[in-house]
Design a protein around this motif. Structure first.
Motif, PDB file in Angstrom:
ATOM      1  N   UNK A 217     -34.367 121.587 -18.483  1.00 62.29           N
ATOM      2  CA  UNK A 217     -33.276 120.400 -18.847  1.00 62.29           C
ATOM      3  C   UNK A 217     -32.656 122.355 -19.820  1.00 62.29           C
ATOM      4  N   UNK A 218     -33.026 123.380 -20.146  1.00 58.27           N
ATOM      5  CA  UNK A 218     -31.567 124.391 -20.526  1.00 58.27           C
ATOM      6  C   UNK A 218     -30.828 124.587 -19.683  1.00 58.27           C
ATOM      7  N   UNK A 219     -31.288 124.912 -18.305  1.00 58.40           N
ATOM      8  CA  UNK A 219     -30.743 124.636 -16.841  1.00 58.40           C
ATOM      9  C   UNK A 219     -29.504 123.763 -16.642  1.00 58.40           C
ATOM     10  N   UNK A 220     -29.962 122.804 -16.889  1.00 58.52           N
ATOM     11  CA  UNK A 220     -29.254 121.422 -16.379  1.00 58.52           C
ATOM     12  C   UNK A 220     -28.354 121.496 -17.496  1.00 58.52           C
ATOM     13  N   UNK A 221     -28.617 121.642 -18.854  1.00 54.06           N
ATOM     14  CA  UNK A 221     -27.392 121.577 -19.900  1.00 54.06           C
ATOM     15  C   UNK A 221     -26.829 122.173 -19.652  1.00 54.06           C
ATOM     16  N   UNK A 222     -26.782 123.986 -18.941  1.00 48.90           N
ATOM     17  CA  UNK A 222     -25.659 124.893 -19.000  1.00 48.90           C
ATOM     18  C   UNK A 222     -24.887 124.688 -17.900  1.00 48.90           C
ATOM     19  N   UNK A 223     -25.979 124.341 -16.705  1.00 48.87           N
ATOM     20  CA  UNK A 223     -24.934 123.934 -15.838  1.00 48.87           C
ATOM     21  C   UNK A 223     -24.419 122.726 -15.801  1.00 48.87           C
ATOM     22  N   UNK A 224     -23.702 121.524 -16.858  1.00 49.64           N
ATOM     23  CA  UNK A 224     -23.218 119.999 -17.147  1.00 49.64           C
ATOM     24  C   UNK A 224     -22.292 120.950 -17.904  1.00 49.64           C
ATOM     25  N   UNK A 225     -22.290 121.928 -19.333  1.00 46.01           N
ATOM     26  CA  UNK A 225     -20.879 122.065 -20.139  1.00 46.01           C
ATOM     27  C   UNK A 225     -20.458 123.234 -19.321  1.00 46.01           C
ATOM     28  N   UNK A 226     -20.995 123.890 -18.554  1.00 46.37           N
ATOM     29  CA  UNK A 226     -20.090 125.143 -17.949  1.00 46.37           C
ATOM     30  C   UNK A 226     -19.844 126.315 -19.355  1.00 46.37           C
ATOM     31  N   UNK A 227     -21.521 125.945 -19.847  1.00 44.34           N
ATOM     32  CA  UNK A 227     -21.559 127.502 -21.084  1.00 44.34           C
ATOM     33  C   UNK A 227     -20.865 128.181 -20.540  1.00 44.34           C
ATOM     34  N   UNK A 228     -21.833 129.097 -19.465  1.00 43.06           N
ATOM     35  CA  UNK A 228     -21.574 130.172 -19.312  1.00 43.06           C
ATOM     36  C   UNK A 228     -20.225 131.007 -18.829  1.00 43.06           C
ATOM     37  N   UNK A 229     -19.457 130.184 -18.183  1.00 35.16           N
ATOM     38  CA  UNK A 229     -18.410 129.871 -17.373  1.00 35.16           C
ATOM     39  C   UNK A 229     -17.200 130.349 -18.909  1.00 35.16           C
ATOM     40  N   UNK A 230     -17.737 128.970 -19.838  1.00 36.47           N
ATOM     41  CA  UNK A 230     -16.821 128.362 -21.038  1.00 36.47           C
ATOM     42  C   UNK A 230     -16.526 129.765 -21.674  1.00 36.47           C
ATOM     43  N   UNK A 231     -18.074 130.481 -22.568  1.00 39.56           N
ATOM     44  CA  UNK A 231     -18.292 131.829 -23.338  1.00 39.56           C
ATOM     45  C   UNK A 231     -17.558 133.168 -22.623  1.00 39.56           C
ATOM     46  N   UNK A 232     -17.335 133.214 -21.192  1.00 44.99           N
ATOM     47  CA  UNK A 232     -17.251 134.541 -20.709  1.00 44.99           C
ATOM     48  C   UNK A 232     -15.649 134.236 -20.751  1.00 44.99           C
ATOM     49  N   UNK A 233     -15.464 133.155 -20.788  1.00 42.87           N
ATOM     50  CA  UNK A 233     -13.693 132.702 -20.704  1.00 42.87           C
ATOM     51  C   UNK A 233     -12.935 133.302 -22.415  1.00 42.87           C
ATOM     52  N   UNK A 234     -13.668 132.566 -23.139  1.00 46.79           N
ATOM     53  CA  UNK A 234     -14.061 133.150 -24.799  1.00 46.79           C
ATOM     54  C   UNK A 234     -13.796 134.307 -25.187  1.00 46.79           C
ATOM     55  N   UNK A 235     -14.942 135.417 -23.872  1.00 44.50           N
ATOM     56  CA  UNK A 235     -14.653 136.955 -24.067  1.00 44.50           C
ATOM     57  C   UNK A 235     -13.433 137.594 -23.470  1.00 44.50           C
ATOM     58  N   UNK A 236     -13.010 136.715 -22.627  1.00 45.86           N
ATOM     59  CA  UNK A 236     -11.451 137.262 -22.076  1.00 45.86           C
ATOM     60  C   UNK A 236     -10.476 136.935 -23.182  1.00 45.86           C
ATOM     61  N   UNK A 237     -10.060 135.737 -23.450  1.00 43.76           N
ATOM     62  CA  UNK A 237      -9.447 135.847 -24.347  1.00 43.76           C
ATOM     63  C   UNK A 237      -9.217 136.236 -25.471  1.00 43.76           C
ATOM     64  N   UNK A 238     -10.307 136.450 -26.061  1.00 43.13           N
ATOM     65  CA  UNK A 238     -10.599 137.512 -27.035  1.00 43.13           C
ATOM     66  C   UNK A 238     -10.457 138.824 -26.847  1.00 43.13           C
ATOM     67  N   UNK A 239     -10.362 140.016 -25.648  1.00 40.59           N
ATOM     68  CA  UNK A 239     -10.296 141.104 -25.073  1.00 40.59           C
ATOM     69  C   UNK A 239      -8.792 140.798 -25.114  1.00 40.59           C
TER      70      UNK A 239
END
Length: 724
Positions: free
Chosen positions: A597-619
């Motif tokens: 369930x966790x992997x499915x939600x992470x994949x469906x929402x592109x969670x890691x990609x979104x968090x990485x994108x926000x980290x880049x935006x902050x920098x």
């Protein structure tokens, strides 16, 4: 024990007014205040003189005037040799039951002063509190105190050098010979008082501290029980009693007392060594009491029949005394009996169940489990008292359970020893109570104790109230790293994996006991555990609740009132959890399904990609801000980041992203919980809130105990669960 008051009423020796506040001694026609504690003792002594010692009422005077100088005082009871009451034989001095040892010794002096003040010579004095009795032969010419084991019976001048024998009720009365007595069954309140007074007598003089005195009293109670269990012929004296030495054998009073004490000391030590050979684990060190102190304890307990005293009565007496002592000296918070009874009653424990308490304290849970099985034995063999064949089966039914299936662990050696004594007083079940840290591995416990019964995955039931609030630290206990709940929890929404040692600096003991109990339980075994409500409600404890879900089916949660443990010295709000251990396959499937369930939600929402994108935006925004401020201030990036302007701007920008991250996490956690409810197996959980549990915050009994009603329903729920 004889009901002397009832016998006295039936024989017309005494009577009472309507509310029993006043007692009338019928022969003398005198009324007295029966609410006076000393009057109760005086009434008992008077009735014993008539009923047990056969003295005629007409030769007994109470409240007898004694002239002492210019004062006239009253002797409580004087027994006369003759019917005209001229020749005094016995003077009785009565004191209230809870008189201290020092006060009792003062009463001896008082009795002697009365005896010497009477115009005619008294031959014997008896000092009694109803709990403790001392008897002396009086010799005015020598001014000595020759102690006796008893006073003479009517018409008999001879006094034997001991009083208590086995099977006294079967001995024939021999004219001119003294009558012997058997041991008496007494009520809980009297036994509690004897334990308390004996303990106080041991430490009040300052030679022992209260803790040492408790240990020594424990040893002597053990000897007392062992003495009663020894095989004897009818008429043979018990060893656990004061046996006097005759004046003809040792004329000097002081030397005679020393000899008597030495003999008693040797008999008690012999009993102790016999018992230790059979059970070396109960007491490992020698008796350390001086002979005179030992005599004092024996004087409080010698007349009592512990073996025949009702199990619940003697158990309550020992636990009441022990509980008050340990609360005062160790801050131990023992589980109230009402909660213990509730937990044990709802569980389907039988003589074939293997039962464990991993932090057993004084042994309350183990005792109730033993009594539950003993009651089952009585249901199967109701005529065991009259049928020798039934008795053998009845005894084997519960005793095999006590010897082979009942296990307890207690970290404090003194409390562990007390728990064993508690079990011995209840007619056994102490064999597998050990002193050990309950959180070490089963291999470690077996290696230290040689007891192979403490094996992981072998117990049907664990019933326990672990210590709350103490922190197990990695720097103090290396085993913390072996516990899953001793490690920092994995966050499935973390962007980066944790590296290095993930062992926590410390973990609450009650949390680790959940995991330890899981290891000890067999599949489908049931854990009943008292836990602080923080584990059920605090957000910081979500990882514990998640692990409980993975390991156990949650059978029931019963909330206790805030005051449940107040009377025992603790005020933590708590609940009782009933948990049934899943099979390993079921746990693996649950964990795998949750991970899916966790992997499915992470994949469906592109969670890691979104968090990485926000980290880049902050920098990127930080770079742009630095560049903007550098054009204005012509300084380095490092210096710019130290300015208040940059810090203020950066905090606002970070807060905006943190809010976005929190919102995203919240949505994912919400969806995760929904997916868990829909995708994972569903089952019913018994939930109840108990507001009244049979006692208030002070420990005083109350009429309403909701645990009784809750227990009946929960028992049905558990039986239905297990039968599926």
């Amino acid at each position: 024990m004889k009901d002397y008051i009832q016998i006295g009423i039936e024989k017309g020796l005494i009577s009472f007014n309507e509310d029993n506040s006043r007692i009338k001694y019928c022969y003398q026609g005198k009324e007295r205040n029966y609410n006076n504690p000393e009057e109760k003792v005086q009434a008992l002594a008077f009735l014993q003189l008539v009923i047990d010692y056969n003295y005629p009422e007409r030769q007994i005077k109470q409240f007898e005037p004694v002239t002492m100088g210019s004062e006239v005082k009253e002797a409580d009871i004087v027994v006369f040799e003759d019917e005209v009451c001229v020749k005094p034989l016995i003077l009785v001095e009565c004191k209230k039951q809870d008189v201290s040892e020092a006060e009792f010794q003062q009463a001896i002096n008082q009795a002697y002063s009365y005896a010497f003040a009477l115009p005619n010579e008294v031959k014997y004095v008896w000092i009694t509190s109803g709990i403790k009795n001392d008897y002396f032969e009086v010799d005015k010419s020598q001014n000595t105190r020759n102690q006796l084991p008893d006073i003479p019976q009517y018409g008999i001048r001879e006094v034997a050098n001991y009083k208590y024998v086995y099977g006294a009720e079967y001995l024939p009365d021999i004219p001119g010979k003294p009558k012997f007595f058997g041991l008496a069954v007494i009520e809980q309140v009297d036994l509690t008082r004897r334990f308390k007074l004996a303990h106080e007598a041991l430490w009040a003089g300052g030679q022992l501290n209260p803790s040492e005195a408790f240990d020594e009293l424990d040893k002597l109670i053990f000897c007392k029980i062992w003495d009663e269990r020894k095989p004897r012929k009818v008429g043979e004296p018990y060893d656990f009693q004061i046996i006097t030495v005759s004046k003809s054998e040792v004329p000097d009073e002081t030397k005679r007392r020393i000899k008597e004490n030495e003999n008693l000391h040797n008999r008690i030590k012999a009993l102790y060594e016999e018992g230790r050979k059979k059970d070396a684990e109960v007491f490992r060190d020698d008796i350390r009491l001086a002979p005179e102190k030992m005599r004092t304890v024996v004087s409080y307990l010698e007349s009592v029949n512990l073996s025949e005293t009702d199990l619940d009565s003697k158990g309550r007496a020992f636990e009441t005394f022990m509980g008050s002592f340990f609360r005062g000296n160790f801050g131990q918070y023992f589980t109230p009996r009402e909660i213990v009874k509730f937990i044990v009653d709802v569980l389907p424990i039988t003589n074939e169940s293997k039962v464990l308490d991993t932090s057993c304290g004084s042994g309350g849970f183990l005792l109730y489990a033993l009594n539950k099985v003993r009651e089952q034995a009585t249901e199967y063999y109701p005529n065991y008292k009259n049928d020798t064949r039934q008795y053998g089966k009845w005894y084997t039914y519960w005793h095999d359970f006590a010897e082979k299936n009942l296990f307890g662990i207690e970290i404090n050696e003194q409390i562990s020893r007390a728990a064993k004594m508690n079990m011995i007083i209840h007619d056994d079940g102490h064999t597998n109570v050990i002193t050990s840290d309950g959180l070490v591995s089963d291999a470690d416990i077996k290696a230290r104790t040689g007891n192979n019964g403490f094996e992981y995955e072998t117990f049907d039931f664990i019933i326990t109230n672990p210590p709350f609030g103490s922190t197990i630290r990695q720097t103090e206990q290396a085993y913390l790293k072996t516990y899953m709940l001793g490690k920092k929890e994995e966050d499935w929404l973390a962007v980066r994996s944790r590296t290095g040692d993930d062992t926590r600096d410390g973990q609450q003991s009650e949390v680790l006991f959940i995991e330890q109990d899981y290891h000890f339980l067999k599949e489908n075994g049931i854990l009943a555990i008292v836990l602080p409500d923080g584990i059920l409600t605090n957000s910081s404890m979500q990882f514990v609740r998640t692990q409980i879900e993975d390991w156990f089916r949650i059978v029931a949660v019963v909330s206790m009132p805030q005051t449940a443990f107040t009377a025992n010295g603790a005020g933590v709000k708590s609940s009782v959890l009933f948990l049934q251990k899943w099979s390993k396959e079921h746990t693996e499937k649950l964990v795998a399904k949750k991970k899916s369930i966790e992997d499915n939600l992470l994949s469906k929402t592109n969670y890691l990609a979104t968090r990485n994108l926000w980290d880049r935006e902050i920098k990127q925004k930080q770079k742009e801000k630095v560049a903007s401020m550098r054009n204005r201030q012509l300084t380095s990036a490092t210096e710019i980041k130290k300015t208040d302007e940059f810090k203020s701007w950066n905090a606002e920008m970070q807060a905006e992203y943190a809010s976005k991250i929190d919102e995203l996490k919240y949505k994912l956690v919400e969806e995760y919980q929904q997916r868990k409810q829909s995708d994972l197996p569903d089952y019913s959980i018994f939930m109840a809130i108990a507001e009244e549990i049979g006692y208030d915050a002070t420990g005083k009994k109350t009429k309403n105990n909701e645990l009784e009603v809750i227990g009946e329903e929960l028992k049905k729920f558990i039986i239905n669960l297990i039968s599926k």
